[in-house]
Design a protein around this motif. Structure first.
Motif, mmCIF file in Angstrom:
data_model
loop_
_atom_site.group_PDB
_atom_site.id
_atom_site.type_symbol
_atom_site.label_atom_id
_atom_site.label_comp_id
_atom_site.label_asym_id
_atom_site.label_seq_id
_atom_site.Cartn_x
_atom_site.Cartn_y
_atom_site.Cartn_z
ATOM 1 N N PHE A 139 47.898 32.414 30.651
ATOM 2 C CA PHE A 139 49.174 33.061 30.355
ATOM 3 C C PHE A 139 49.102 34.557 30.682
ATOM 4 O O PHE A 139 49.943 35.099 31.408
ATOM 5 N N PHE A 140 48.080 35.221 30.170
ATOM 6 C CA PHE A 140 47.947 36.661 30.386
ATOM 7 C C PHE A 140 47.437 36.984 31.791
ATOM 8 O O PHE A 140 47.807 38.013 32.368
ATOM 9 N N TYR A 141 46.576 36.121 32.346
ATOM 10 C CA TYR A 141 46.028 36.391 33.673
ATOM 11 C C TYR A 141 47.129 36.466 34.718
ATOM 12 O O TYR A 141 47.170 37.408 35.531
ATOM 13 N N TYR A 142 48.031 35.488 34.712
ATOM 14 C CA TYR A 142 49.083 35.462 35.725
ATOM 15 C C TYR A 142 50.144 36.541 35.474
ATOM 16 O O TYR A 142 50.745 37.056 36.419
ATOM 17 N N LEU A 143 50.358 36.899 34.207
ATOM 18 C CA LEU A 143 51.270 38.005 33.930
ATOM 19 C C LEU A 143 50.707 39.328 34.446
ATOM 20 O O LEU A 143 51.412 40.119 35.080
ATOM 21 N N VAL A 144 49.427 39.563 34.151
ATOM 22 C CA VAL A 144 48.781 40.787 34.635
ATOM 23 C C VAL A 144 48.753 40.805 36.160
ATOM 24 O O VAL A 144 48.991 41.845 36.787
ATOM 25 N N LEU A 145 48.485 39.663 36.766
ATOM 26 C CA LEU A 145 48.465 39.574 38.226
ATOM 27 C C LEU A 145 49.843 39.891 38.798
ATOM 28 O O LEU A 145 49.966 40.603 39.808
ATOM 29 N N ASN A 146 50.875 39.395 38.149
ATOM 30 C CA ASN A 146 52.254 39.659 38.582
ATOM 31 C C ASN A 146 52.555 41.161 38.534
ATOM 32 O O ASN A 146 53.034 41.753 39.498
#
Length: 472
Positions: A139-146
């Motif tokens: 959840f946080f990994y893809y948000l941070v990546l975005n």
């Protein structure tokens, strides 16, 4: 941002709560109702989860800025605000939310351990906790990546190599968290600066602050040329023209001597005067361009065609760096200079002379130059300087700054000391409110970056508007 990543455990907890509530109220007869309510609440919870997740990934900036009246409105989120800025600000806000969300997770896990100690966790619950941890991480990994990709693709103050480095970095789990503070700070500074310029443009609409009486000729420093696709002055000329200024360039050579460059500038001035049907020009010169302009005025007797001369970081009393370089063996100095001459001849210089052009920046030469070519009383002279606050303030000029510091010249911009830049009516020394300071290259918007507490574009708008108010 605290509970949303734990959708899997929320679904389980929700099922247990519904079962306990209905079973305690109606006993075994409530089983059909439990299935229906559980299914409806599951659908609702999943809709909330994916809805908020999509909102987080695709949300606009939504940042409010002050309008003309001082009240706050969404005017900057309209059509006039660049989509690039909205995407960048959205990325910054995503990273900001992820920061607080990740920070809250340890407290949430401690609270859960308080309710369910490790000794009470059964073997069947352990896989659920592992799956929950994996989903939270994703959840946080893809948000941070975005958010990181948004900033990397839209923030102009990041160079090519920084973009490539950070892009590879943010793909690595856990390590991708380290550059977030830097990316967020860069995006915030650039967004705030652009919003400030946007508001200034609205306030100045039609004001023509820079519509000076005489055209402006901008003179570059040593080692550069007035190229078509890479403007030496960055974003500055475009903003001056937007505010009513008429801007030209000197087109002198990169490694031409003062005398040779002054002759080229003289021809440029005659063309400008003929084209605009006027009798004088204003000159804004950076670095060695200021010495070229002074020789033009006093040595070539162009004082009747020049109304004002504004020098930016010009070594009027020489550069301490050249005093250091002059200690090198003359044979090595000439060999390196010949390599520069060969390179710049291919780039367009007709008479490159790196050896003598650079020697003209020494303290000894400038002392003789100042005595031989005094200022003309017919021309208004003013000057500006800048200063870097520590050696690593500008990585491009770190070594020159360190050499000058060791030579006993701590107050410098990486190439020129503050005292050497003072000439005529000295106006101010530019710096920033941060730890960096403002370097020799920052004064011409070399990196196209914005710095906290200093807007180089606004600085030049003020310079030209003051010249206009003075009648130039």
């Amino acid at each position: 941002m605290i509970f949303l990543p734990h959708i899997y455990l929320l679904m389980n907890w929700k099922h247990d709560l519904i079962f306990d509530f209905f079973f305690s109220m109606y006993g075994s007869a409530s089983y059909p109702y439990i299935r229906i309510v559980n299914m409806l609440t599951s659908i609702l919870l999943l809709c909330i989860y994916f809805g908020v997740l999509c909102l987080l990934h695709f949300m606009p900036s939504g940042k409010k800025q002050p309008s003309h009246s001082g009240t706050y409105s969404n005017s900057l989120d309209g059509e006039k605000l660049s989509p690039r800025l909205k995407i960048m600000e959205g990325g910054r806000k995503i990273i900001h939310l992820c920061f607080w969300g990740i920070l809250a997770q340890p407290f949430l896990y401690l609270f859960r351990l308080y309710l369910y100690p490790l000794s009470h966790i059964s073997g069947s619950l352990l896989p659920s906790l592992i799956l929950d941890g994996l989903l939270t991480f994703l959840f946080f990994y893809y948000l941070v990546l975005n958010g990181s990709i948004r900033i990397l693709c839209t923030c102009r103050s990041l160079g090519v190599w920084k973009r490539v480095l950070f892009f590879c970095w943010v793909l690595i789990p856990v390590l991708h968290l380290f550059p977030l503070k830097y990316l967020r700070r860069k995006a915030k500074i650039e967004y705030d600066a652009e919003c400030c310029r946007f508001e200034n443009r609205k306030l100045r609409d039609g004001a023509m602050l820079c519509a000076s009486r005489y055209p402006i000729i901008m003179l570059h420093g040593i080692g550069f040329r007035d190229l078509q696709y890479f403007n030496y002055w960055g974003r500055i000329p475009k903003e001056l023209v937007r505010n009513g200024a008429i801007v030209y360039y000197g087109h002198q050579e990169a490694w031409g001597t003062i005398e040779n460059n002054a002759a080229i500038i003289k021809e440029t001035i005659h063309k400008v005067l003929e084209e605009n049907h006027c009798d004088k020009v204003n000159i804004i010169a950076h670095s060695k361009g200021g010495l070229d302009a002074r020789y033009l005025i006093s040595g070539l007797h162009m004082e009747d065609q020049v109304a004002s001369l504004t020098t930016i970081s010009t070594p009027h009393r020489g550069s301490e760096l050249l005093n250091i370089l002059n200690k090198l063996p003359d044979s090595i100095y000439r060999m390196v200079s010949s390599l520069f001459d060969l390179t710049y001849r291919r780039m367009g210089d007709q008479h490159p002379d790196c050896y003598h052009a650079s020697k003209q920046l020494s303290s000894e030469f400038c002392q003789e130059f100042n005595e031989k070519y005094p200022d003309s009383p017919k021309v208004y002279y003013q000057s500006y300087a800048s200063i870097v606050k520590h050696t690593l303030g500008d990585n491009l000029l770190s070594i020159p700054n360190l050499l000058m510091y060791l030579a006993g010249a701590p107050k410098n911009d990486g190439l020129v000391t503050t005292e050497s830049a003072k000439w005529g009516n000295f106006k101010k020394t530019f710096s920033s409110t941060g730890r960096r300071g403002i370097s020799h290259g920052d004064m011409i918007d070399l990196k196209r970056e914005d710095y906290k507490g200093f807007d180089v574009i606004e600085a030049y708008v003020e310079i030209v508007s003051e010249l206009k108010e003075m009648g130039f």
